[in-house]
Design a protein around this motif. Structure first.
Motif, mmCIF file in Angstrom:
data_model
loop_
_atom_site.group_PDB
_atom_site.id
_atom_site.type_symbol
_atom_site.label_atom_id
_atom_site.label_comp_id
_atom_site.label_asym_id
_atom_site.label_seq_id
_atom_site.Cartn_x
_atom_site.Cartn_y
_atom_site.Cartn_z
ATOM 1 N N TYR A 232 0.626 -1.057 -0.079
ATOM 2 C CA TYR A 232 0.070 -0.008 0.173
ATOM 3 C C TYR A 232 0.948 1.090 0.015
ATOM 4 C CZ TYR A 232 -3.095 -3.575 2.147
ATOM 5 O OH TYR A 232 -3.864 -4.765 2.417
ATOM 6 N N TYR B 138 0.100 5.051 1.363
ATOM 7 C CA TYR B 138 -0.509 6.151 2.052
ATOM 8 C C TYR B 138 0.158 7.503 1.870
ATOM 9 C CZ TYR B 138 -3.781 2.499 4.201
ATOM 10 O OH TYR B 138 -4.720 1.715 4.338
ATOM 11 N N GLN C 250 0.085 11.189 4.417
ATOM 12 C CA GLN C 250 -0.344 11.595 6.011
ATOM 13 C C GLN C 250 -0.098 13.101 5.927
ATOM 14 O OE1 GLN C 250 1.625 10.437 9.597
ATOM 15 N NE2 GLN C 250 -0.094 10.149 10.253
ATOM 16 N N GLY D 62 -4.236 17.056 10.155
ATOM 17 C CA GLY D 62 -5.465 17.097 10.044
ATOM 18 C C GLY D 62 -6.149 16.359 9.222
ATOM 19 N N MET D 63 -5.769 15.350 8.604
ATOM 20 C CA MET D 63 -6.278 14.636 7.494
ATOM 21 C C MET D 63 -6.084 13.200 7.668
ATOM 22 S SD MET D 63 -7.699 16.872 5.374
ATOM 23 C CE MET D 63 -8.028 15.714 4.182
ATOM 24 N N GLY D 64 -5.110 12.848 8.459
ATOM 25 C CA GLY D 64 -4.929 11.264 8.911
ATOM 26 C C GLY D 64 -4.394 10.705 7.627
ATOM 27 N N LEU D 65 -4.171 9.359 7.681
ATOM 28 C CA LEU D 65 -3.512 8.598 6.695
ATOM 29 C C LEU D 65 -4.698 8.277 5.801
ATOM 30 C CD1 LEU D 65 -1.785 6.161 8.908
ATOM 31 C CD2 LEU D 65 -0.679 7.309 7.023
ATOM 32 N N LEU E 130 -5.481 6.606 1.756
ATOM 33 C CA LEU E 130 -4.811 5.467 0.878
ATOM 34 C C LEU E 130 -4.688 6.182 -0.686
ATOM 35 C CD1 LEU E 130 -3.822 2.508 0.510
ATOM 36 C CD2 LEU E 130 -6.447 2.132 -0.168
ATOM 37 N N TYR F 267 -3.133 0.664 -3.996
ATOM 38 C CA TYR F 267 -2.595 -0.434 -3.390
ATOM 39 C C TYR F 267 -2.641 -1.609 -4.372
ATOM 40 C CZ TYR F 267 -7.585 -1.735 -3.321
ATOM 41 O OH TYR F 267 -9.150 -2.382 -3.995
ATOM 42 N N PHE G 68 3.598 7.044 3.238
ATOM 43 C CA PHE G 68 4.189 5.703 3.875
ATOM 44 C C PHE G 68 3.594 4.562 3.090
ATOM 45 C CE2 PHE G 68 5.360 7.233 7.965
ATOM 46 C CZ PHE G 68 4.720 8.138 8.314
ATOM 47 N N LYS H 78 -3.642 -6.789 9.207
ATOM 48 C CA LYS H 78 -2.389 -6.229 9.878
ATOM 49 C C LYS H 78 -1.431 -5.480 8.994
ATOM 50 C CE LYS H 78 1.060 -7.316 13.567
ATOM 51 N NZ LYS H 78 1.502 -8.222 14.303
ATOM 52 N N LEU H 79 -1.076 -4.210 8.890
ATOM 53 C CA LEU H 79 -0.182 -3.599 8.013
ATOM 54 C C LEU H 79 0.858 -3.169 8.859
ATOM 55 C CD1 LEU H 79 -2.710 -3.154 6.374
ATOM 56 C CD2 LEU H 79 -2.026 -0.733 6.168
ATOM 57 N N PHE I 18 4.372 -0.825 8.417
ATOM 58 C CA PHE I 18 4.658 0.487 7.732
ATOM 59 C C PHE I 18 6.065 0.471 7.675
ATOM 60 C CE2 PHE I 18 0.641 2.887 7.087
ATOM 61 C CZ PHE I 18 -0.242 1.989 7.794
ATOM 62 N N GLY I 19 6.773 1.406 6.858
ATOM 63 C CA GLY I 19 7.751 1.851 6.547
ATOM 64 C C GLY I 19 8.077 3.038 7.402
ATOM 65 N N SER I 20 9.158 3.812 7.576
ATOM 66 C CA SER I 20 9.335 4.867 8.431
ATOM 67 C C SER I 20 8.950 6.214 7.492
ATOM 68 C CB SER I 20 10.884 5.042 8.617
ATOM 69 O OG SER I 20 11.717 5.030 7.376
#
Lengths: 109, 111
Positions: B33, B35, B37, B40-43, B45, B48, B90, B99-100, B102-104
């Motif tokens: 995936y 994403y 970020q 105020g908007m969150g993650l 997508l 994918y 991300f 269960k995801l 994530f990279g850094s």
């Protein structure tokens, strides 16, 4: 439309002061609710998955619970190292998680 | 165990420039995936890939393209960068669409 709402946006606690974070959701066909922790400058890190109402999971000072409309992340006697942003996500029917905007937690000594 | 590796970590582009964000996972996961970020908007997508050879649009795909190069690698390309694409990106992977990992992240600024 699937929605995830987290509250509060920000929370400041003193060390040892227990509290709860809320995640309310509207989704058709919930296949799981997830909690993640995100530290500044890093990617989210998985904490818990909950699948059905009434389910609870614990890890150290954190306990996640789930009802049909919301989930709570209870933090008992928090320490400064618990400071982070906590993200809630739902897994509706489909391929990807829908994330809330997160709760930024600051625990002061 | 590296998990999910993203490169670069930081990038500054001028409007109109192109670039590719690289992502590789060593967990033998089927799904990957991208994403973004924003405050105020969150993650949200972008794209994918449920399995090798397939890609699908997410919530905010406009201005992006992706390539699932093989099971390990999933790249995100900005053909003509715009200031609205300033964000933290991300990459994530999962074994079963749940269960995801994530990279850094890649912090991208478009001037």
């Amino acid at each position: 439309e699937d929605q995830v709402t987290q509250s509060p946006e920000a929370l400041r606690l003193q060390e040892g002061e227990s509290s709860s974070l809320n995640c309310s959701y509207t989704v058709s066909g919930l296949r799981g609710l997830f909690w993640y922790r995100q530290d500044p400058g890093k990617g989210p890190e998985f904490l818990f998955t909950l699948y059905s109402a009434g389910e609870e999971k614990e890890k150290e000072r954190l306990k996640a619970t789930l009802t049909k409309k919301e989930s709570f992340l209870h933090i008992t006697a928090p320490k400064p190292e618990d400071s982070a942003t906590y993200l809630c996500a739902v897994h509706p029917s489909g391929y990807a998680l829908n994330f809330g905007k997160g709760t930024s937690l600051l625990v002061t000594p | 165990n590296a998990g999910v590796t993203q490169t670069p970590k930081f990038q500054v582009l001028k409007t109109g420039q192109s670039m590719t964000l690289q992502c590789a996972q060593d967990m033998n996961h089927n799904s990957m995936y991208w994403y973004r970020q924003d405050p105020g908007m969150g993650l949200r997508l972008i794209y994918y890939s449920a399995s090798e050879g397939t890609t699908d649009k997410g919530e905010v795909p406009n201005g992006y393209n992706v390539s699932r190069l093989n099971k390990r690698e999933f790249s995100l390309r900005l053909e003509s960068a715009a200031p609205s694409q300033t964000s933290v990106y991300f990459c994530a992977s999962s074994a079963s669409n749940e269960k995801l990992f994530f990279g850094s992240g890649t912090q991208l600024s478009v001037l």
